[in-house]
Write a protein that holds these residues in place. Structure first.
Motif, mmCIF file in Angstrom:
data_model
loop_
_atom_site.group_PDB
_atom_site.id
_atom_site.type_symbol
_atom_site.label_atom_id
_atom_site.label_comp_id
_atom_site.label_asym_id
_atom_site.label_seq_id
_atom_site.Cartn_x
_atom_site.Cartn_y
_atom_site.Cartn_z
ATOM 1 N N ARG A 116 1.418 -1.136 0.024
ATOM 2 C CA ARG A 116 0.144 -0.083 -0.138
ATOM 3 C C ARG A 116 0.604 1.430 -0.142
ATOM 4 O O ARG A 116 0.464 2.243 -0.819
ATOM 5 C CB ARG A 116 -1.000 -0.485 1.064
ATOM 6 N N GLU A 175 4.294 1.564 -0.829
ATOM 7 C CA GLU A 175 4.724 2.099 -2.046
ATOM 8 C C GLU A 175 3.919 1.715 -3.285
ATOM 9 O O GLU A 175 4.404 1.812 -4.345
ATOM 10 C CB GLU A 175 5.754 0.582 -2.066
ATOM 11 N N GLN A 176 2.839 1.841 -3.151
ATOM 12 C CA GLN A 176 1.857 1.349 -4.397
ATOM 13 C C GLN A 176 1.736 0.091 -5.548
ATOM 14 O O GLN A 176 1.720 0.857 -6.282
ATOM 15 C CB GLN A 176 1.118 3.742 -5.094
ATOM 16 N N PHE A 177 2.903 -0.952 -4.991
ATOM 17 C CA PHE A 177 2.482 -1.366 -5.883
ATOM 18 C C PHE A 177 2.162 -2.672 -6.427
ATOM 19 O O PHE A 177 1.095 -3.084 -5.745
ATOM 20 C CB PHE A 177 4.138 -2.972 -4.461
ATOM 21 N N PRO A 178 2.117 -3.261 -7.571
ATOM 22 C CA PRO A 178 0.810 -3.537 -7.991
ATOM 23 C C PRO A 178 0.674 -4.697 -7.689
ATOM 24 O O PRO A 178 1.386 -6.173 -7.969
ATOM 25 C CB PRO A 178 1.343 -3.300 -10.021
#
Length: 561
Positions: free
Chosen positions: A378, A380-383
């Protein structure tokens, strides 16, 4: 003969929150204290009486079935004067439904009935329950046939169930829509007439609940060509019929002295048909003993890619049974590197970085590690991939992680375990044992403390081999500096097989090529001592888990099949 006196008959139709945890909470009560038999259609010499439902009663029953999906009529009887015939020395009572208002005795000859002999009761009461057939019109009423004088004490409409129950003051014998005779068995052969026979998005197969007379010892039941060996515990044992080969058959009890106090087949909890936000995947786990997961038929899954379970004895410990290793990797491989793999811990590897890397063939993760993983993603806005997002939704729904109002992910309680259908049965058995011990380790502090005491007192050279093995085995690549991880794996390797196999297992491990090439000094020590250090530690842990949970090394289940 006069079959009933008015003073003998009290008839009330009652919808009860009874016998099934999934019974409707919108229960109704019809208090009809002065409802008596309809016109006597059969002559009294034939001993048949017909009891018609009123229009209001039929409407109430129809409403009950619509809300709950099933129903049964349970009638309590008390023999007053038992009469035997010259032909049959056993006086009997038969009970069934009729469907037309102009019924004649001849018409009921081919209808299913429930039959009981009366001598055994000697004036004591008993109850017979008869399930309504699903997708069939509600009967016009019920009939009772007997040559003896019998009082009807009460009649209840309640959720459908089949089996027997001796836990109350009055013994209860329950039958499916095909009827039957009380003969010391429980006949589930007609269950498909009242319950779902497959798991689907619309409905679930029923569940068998067994309550023992005592809380120690064991029990065998035989049904559908297989025998279940059930170790008793303090709680009733629930067996989803979806786990069994052929559950809709007659249940017998090889050891009559251990006849259970109750065996009841009832509808499963309707909440189990709860789907993810995409409406594609199940969210609610089936509570079950892990021994039933090993051979659970995949065609009885509620979904395609996985089935979701919760350990019935350890709240919050979820089991994923995943169809393939590839789909299991989609769920858990990134987690494996983030939580445990040396050189990768704490990092979220991209799909390209994960390509070609092996996670594990089975997985286990505790709540705070799962929360750390999703919180880092969340921030790191990791996909994350589709399966990881689904995993997050499942964990949040079941309280293993919590998502705060600002989106922050924090630990809840519980753990996750995963195995794959691609593993053969012998490996699934070992994996469920191994991963199951991890699940208990995650949630139980006293168990962790007991493991730690052994970890610090075992022969240092024995422990040195295991640590080295964890470090150099490519498929493991554990971070040996993680003290918590080392204790956890030390414990699981000791308890994943029966104590009788422990020493030889570690000797064989020490003889493997990569042990001899990369950990020869430590491996040769294990060979020279015959694995005695591991066996001694396993024996001590086995005694602990046996005393505490009635489990053993190599077995985290109470049900064996």
């Amino acid at each position: 003969m006069r079959f009933f006196k008015k003073s003998f008959f009290l008839f009330s139709l009652i919808s009860l929150f009874l016998l099934s945890a999934c019974a409707s909470k919108s229960a109704f009560l019809l208090d009809i204290p002065d409802f008596y038999p309809s016109e006597v259609i059969a002559s009294s010499s034939e001993g048949v009486r017909f009891f018609s439902f009123t229009a209001d009663q039929k409407a109430a029953i129809e409403n009950f079935v619509e809300k709950n999906g099933d129903a049964a009529l349970m009638v309590q009887y008390t023999p007053i004067k038992v009469k035997t015939s010259d032909v049959d020395q056993n006086a009997s009572l038969s009970f069934g439904f009729f469907y037309t208002t102009d019924s004649k005795t001849a018409e009921i000859q081919n209808l299913p009935v429930v039959t009981e002999t009366l001598q055994k009761y000697d004036g004591a009461s008993f109850a017979l329950s008869f399930c309504f057939e699903k997708n069939k019109k509600i009967p016009q009423g019920f009939f009772v046939k007997t040559a003896s004088k019998v009082r009807i004490d009460s009649a209840q409409i309640l959720r459908a169930f089949i089996g027997h129950d001796f836990s109350g003051e009055v013994p209860v014998f329950a039958f499916g829509p095909n009827g039957g005779t009380n003969n010391g068995t429980d006949d589930f052969s007609g269950a498909s007439l009242a319950f779902n026979s497959i798991n689907s998005r619309e409905g679930l197969m029923p569940t068998i609940t067994i309550k023992f007379r005592e809380t120690n010892g064991s029990q065998k039941i035989a049904l559908g060509g297989e025998v279940l060996y059930i170790r008793r515990n303090e709680m009733p044992v629930e067996i989803p019929t979806a786990a069994l080969k052929s559950p809709f058959s007659v249940v017998t009890y090889p050891d009559e002295a251990q006849y259970p106090q109750s065996v009841l087949l009832m509808s499963s909890n309707a909440k189990l048909i709860t789907f993810s936000s995409s409406q594609k995947n199940v969210l609610v786990p089936i509570k079950v003993d892990p021994g039933l997961i090993i051979k659970w038929p995949r065609n009885n899954w509620r979904g395609n890619d996985y089935e979701l379970f919760e350990w019935d004895r350890f709240q919050g410990v979820l089991f994923f049974d995943v169809s393939t290793y590839a789909i299991q990797d989609d769920f858990f491989r990134r987690l494996a590197f983030f939580v445990e793999k040396a050189g990768y811990k704490g990092r979220l590897l991209s799909d390209s970085e994960l390509k070609g890397k092996h996670g594990y063939n089975a997985h286990d993760y505790k709540a705070d590690d799962l929360a750390r993983f999703f919180e880092k993603a969340r921030i790191e806005q990791f996909p994350l991939n589709e399966k990881e997002l689904l995993l997050k939704e499942i964990l949040a729904y079941n309280g293993v992680i919590q998502i705060l109002s600002n989106g922050e992910v924090v630990a809840g309680s519980g753990a996750v375990i995963s195995i794959s259908q691609e593993s053969p049965v012998y490996l699934r058995t070992t994996f469920i044992a191994h991963e199951g011990w991890h699940g208990i380790f995650f949630i139980d502090e006293d168990f962790r403390n007991t493991v730690a005491s052994l970890y610090y007192t075992i022969d240092p050279d024995t422990l040195a081999y295991l640590r080295r093995y964890f470090q150099v085995t490519p498929t493991l690549n554990y971070d040996v500096n993680d003290d918590y991880l080392m204790k956890n794996e030390f414990m699981a390797y000791l308890l994943q097989r029966p104590v009788s196999q422990t020493a030889q297992y570690f000797v064989d491990m020490a003889k493997r090529d990569h042990s001899q090439q990369l950990a020869k000094r430590q491996a040769d020590y294990i060979i020279s001592t015959g694995g005695a250090g591991f066996e001694g530690a396993a024996r001590l842990l086995d005694e602990y888990v046996s005393d505490r949970w009635n489990l053993n090394a190599g077995r985290v289940w109470l049900i064996t099949r």
